[in-house]
Design a protein around this motif. Structure first.
Motif, PDB file in Angstrom:
ATOM      1  N   ASN A 179       0.817  -1.213   0.000  1.00 18.92           N
ATOM      2  CA  ASN A 179       0.000   0.000   0.000  1.00 18.92           C
ATOM      3  C   ASN A 179       0.853   1.267   0.000  1.00 18.92           C
ATOM      4  O   ASN A 179       0.657   2.177  -0.808  1.00 18.92           O
ATOM      5  N   ALA A 180       1.788   1.340   0.932  1.00 20.42           N
ATOM      6  CA  ALA A 180       2.573   2.569   1.119  1.00 20.42           C
ATOM      7  C   ALA A 180       4.008   2.447   0.635  1.00 20.42           C
ATOM      8  O   ALA A 180       4.686   3.469   0.449  1.00 20.42           O
ATOM      9  N   GLY A 181       4.478   1.223   0.419  1.00 18.46           N
ATOM     10  CA  GLY A 181       5.889   1.009   0.083  1.00 18.46           C
ATOM     11  C   GLY A 181       6.386   1.754  -1.140  1.00 18.46           C
ATOM     12  O   GLY A 181       7.435   2.415  -1.097  1.00 18.46           O
ATOM     13  N   PRO A 182       5.683   1.698  -2.284  1.00 17.32           N
ATOM     14  CA  PRO A 182       6.180   2.400  -3.473  1.00 17.32           C
ATOM     15  C   PRO A 182       6.324   3.901  -3.262  1.00 17.32           C
ATOM     16  O   PRO A 182       7.336   4.501  -3.667  1.00 17.32           O
ATOM     17  N   GLY A 183       5.341   4.535  -2.635  1.00 15.70           N
ATOM     18  CA  GLY A 183       5.441   5.968  -2.399  1.00 15.70           C
ATOM     19  C   GLY A 183       6.602   6.322  -1.487  1.00 15.70           C
ATOM     20  O   GLY A 183       7.336   7.285  -1.733  1.00 15.70           O
ATOM     21  N   MET A 184       6.790   5.554  -0.424  1.00 15.16           N
ATOM     22  CA  MET A 184       7.881   5.826   0.502  1.00 15.16           C
ATOM     23  C   MET A 184       9.236   5.583  -0.137  1.00 15.16           C
ATOM     24  O   MET A 184      10.194   6.340   0.067  1.00 15.16           O
ATOM     25  N   ALA A 185       9.345   4.523  -0.944  1.00 13.25           N
ATOM     26  CA  ALA A 185      10.611   4.246  -1.627  1.00 13.25           C
ATOM     27  C   ALA A 185      10.954   5.365  -2.607  1.00 13.25           C
ATOM     28  O   ALA A 185      12.123   5.756  -2.745  1.00 13.25           O
ATOM     29  N   ALA A 186       9.933   5.890  -3.275  1.00 13.24           N
ATOM     30  CA  ALA A 186      10.158   6.996  -4.210  1.00 13.24           C
ATOM     31  C   ALA A 186      10.713   8.213  -3.487  1.00 13.24           C
ATOM     32  O   ALA A 186      11.552   8.949  -4.032  1.00 13.24           O
ATOM     33  N   LYS A 187      10.271   8.438  -2.267  1.00 17.34           N
ATOM     34  CA  LYS A 187      10.738   9.580  -1.485  1.00 17.34           C
ATOM     35  C   LYS A 187      12.250   9.529  -1.270  1.00 17.34           C
ATOM     36  O   LYS A 187      12.910  10.570  -1.159  1.00 17.34           O
ATOM     37  N   TYR A 188      12.802   8.317  -1.225  1.00 16.37           N
ATOM     38  CA  TYR A 188      14.242   8.153  -1.010  1.00 16.37           C
ATOM     39  C   TYR A 188      15.008   7.926  -2.308  1.00 16.37           C
ATOM     40  O   TYR A 188      16.186   7.571  -2.275  1.00 16.37           O
ATOM     41  N   GLY A 189      14.338   8.096  -3.449  1.00 12.15           N
ATOM     42  CA  GLY A 189      15.043   8.045  -4.721  1.00 12.15           C
ATOM     43  C   GLY A 189      15.020   6.721  -5.436  1.00 12.15           C
ATOM     44  O   GLY A 189      15.726   6.559  -6.447  1.00 12.15           O
ATOM     45  N   ALA A 190      14.241   5.765  -4.989  1.00 18.70           N
ATOM     46  CA  ALA A 190      14.121   4.498  -5.716  1.00 18.70           C
ATOM     47  C   ALA A 190      13.523   4.743  -7.091  1.00 18.70           C
ATOM     48  O   ALA A 190      12.716   5.664  -7.279  1.00 18.70           O
ATOM     49  N   VAL A 191      13.891   3.907  -8.058  1.00 20.44           N
ATOM     50  CA  VAL A 191      13.383   4.082  -9.426  1.00 20.44           C
ATOM     51  C   VAL A 191      12.187   3.179  -9.706  1.00 20.44           C
ATOM     52  O   VAL A 191      11.451   3.398 -10.675  1.00 20.44           O
ATOM     53  N   ALA A 192      11.993   2.147  -8.869  1.00 20.27           N
ATOM     54  CA  ALA A 192      10.849   1.243  -9.008  1.00 20.27           C
ATOM     55  C   ALA A 192      10.765   0.397  -7.740  1.00 20.27           C
ATOM     56  O   ALA A 192      11.700   0.361  -6.930  1.00 20.27           O
TER      57      ALA A 192
END
Length: 465
Positions: A179-192
């Motif tokens: 649910n929240a993992g993709p948005g939080m990972a994006a905050k730290y610069g993850a690409v996918a």
């Protein structure tokens, strides 16, 4: 004989005899409900049509629109007192062409089974290839920070906790990574982001489901099968510090919101013109399969409750509604709209029952606003009535996503979740396996009768325990 009659009259006047009389009447009615559902039940064949003739029904899709019109016609054919459509604007997300995913080590590309998460954005047309970092929790993500996350594909690999007896609890504790993992990972610069499918089953069927980016940047997100997750994790452990990469290509897109509908059928109450008992499930489904257990079984059981009452000529005291909510899977707009309209119309809702945990063997019901005293008294009054049908587990617990918004607009309402056996649900949930063939006719009908029985008891006796 005169002495016996005198004793009975005295007991009746004292009020001690009335509960026994009521229990006898209720027992007879519950037997009628089960007989009708099990001998003349319609929900199984209705589900067959919904799954095989209409199929996937994701909000905004042609399938969803077709299911709305068919559902309205179905309810009208049963002669309910009122059948209507309630307008609601819903998201329109499309998966597009089949996704691709590979584990990349050196010159080797290992294909994996995966499915884009609902509401995910697409990758570039050429896909994304990046090193993988494996995590078990959102806390680990925060601890690593941008330095070790930026430019990488985050792999959330927390499995179900199999110590939970109710598998819904395992789903709840593992679900934050999807649910929240993709948005939080994006905050730290993850690409996918890739996420282990939310199931205890070890198989090659990826489980889709919604993700919510919040106010964070949007990056592509997909779920991989549990077999693929185990394989990727093992390769990362054996890599000896050499980078393991992942290739992801998705083709999804979000289009403008579209007009859709909740489908509502109603039997009018004889005593309380502005009091309501609602039973419902969600008509929409994910696009990977037919949405049989999630939640075709729920909507067909809901309509069956009203059909059974009509068939046995039961005249309820309160208005009884069956609601087919739209957009539970990726927005909850149908439930929100229903609660808003009920508040605007100044309706008094006594109870709402949601059936959205599959059409498996009924076990009982959970009550969201249940005090210890409430549970003690409701079990004292109704457990024995429900015991012959093995649906007598009356416990504290959640009501459901679609009926949840009623809690704010109707402070006195009791929110109730139908609780079938949970052991197989998350083997099927949100996968290509959620098809009509995986629904058992007998279990489905028992569930419909169980829900109708509880609606009857609430209608007759209320919930002031």
């Amino acid at each position: 004989m005169k002495l016996k009659i005198a004793v009975l009259v005295a007991l009746a006047m004292s009020g001690l005899y009335l509960p026994a009389v009521a229990q006898s009447t209720d027992s007879v009615m519950l037997r009628k409900i089960f007989d009708e559902a099990l001998v003349n039940g319609k929900c199984y064949e209705n589900l067959r049509y919904l799954c095989k003739k209409i199929g996937p029904r994701l909000s905004g899709s042609a399938g969803a629109a077709k299911s709305v019109q068919w559902s309205k016609t179905l309810m009208e054919s049963y002669g309910f007192d009122k059948v209507y459509l309630q307008e609601v604007m819903v998201p329109h997300w499309e998966r597009g062409q089949k996704e691709q995913g590979f584990i990349v080590t050196g010159n080797k590309r290992v294909p994996v089974a995966l499915a884009a998460l609902g509401m995910s954005v697409s990758t570039p047309a050429t896909g994304i290839t990046a090193p993988v970092v494996e995590l078990r929790s959102l806390k680990e993500l925060e601890a690593l920070g941008a330095e070790k996350i930026k430019g990488r594909i985050v792999f959330f690999n927390r499995p179900f906790d199999n110590r939970f007896i109710e598998t819904g609890s395992a789903y709840g504790t593992a679900g934050d990574q999807r649910n929240a993992g993709p948005g939080m990972a994006a905050k730290y610069g993850a690409v996918a982001v890739i996420v282990r499918s939310l199931t205890a089953a070890i198989d090659d069927f990826p489980h889709t489901g919604g993700t919510n980016y919040g106010n964070n940047p949007k990056i592509p997100a997909a779920a991989i099968s549990t077999i693929a997750a185990n394989k990727l994790s093992a390769m990362l452990k054996k890599s000896n510090g050499q980078p393991v990469k992942f290739f992801l290509k998705t083709n999804c897109r979000t289009l403008p919101d579209v007009l859709s509908y909740n489908v509502i059928g109603e039997i009018k109450g004889s005593d309380n013109s502005n009091k309501y008992i609602t039973v419902g499930g969600h008509l929409d489904s994910w696009d990977l399969a037919e949405g049989a257990h999630d939640d075709g079984t729920g909507v067909m059981q809901s309509a069956e409750v009203l059909r059974v009452f009509k068939a046995i000529a039961y005249k309820p005291k309160n208005n009884i509604r069956a609601v087919f909510f739209m957009n539970e899977e990726n927005g909850h707009k149908g439930g929100i709209k229903y609660a808003e309209q009920a508040k605007a119309d100044k309706e008094e809702h006594i109870a709402a029952i949601e059936t959205d945990e599959g059409g498996f063997t009924p076990r009982g019901f959970s009550f969201e606003r249940a005090t210890p005293a409430f549970l003690t008294n409701i079990n004292k009054q109704w457990k024995k009535l429900l015991e012959p049908y093995e649906t007598d587990r009356l416990v504290a617990g959640g009501g459901g996503t679609d009926i949840g918004p009623l809690k704010e607009s109707h402070p006195g309402i009791q929110l109730i979740g139908f609780r079938p056996d949970s052991q197989r649900y998350f083997d099927i949930h949100h996968t290509p396996n959620d098809v009509f063939e995986n629904v058992n006719k007998r279990e489905l009908e028992l569930g419909a009768a169980s829900i109708a029985s509880l609606v009857y008891l609430i209608d007759q006796h209320g919930l002031s325990f």
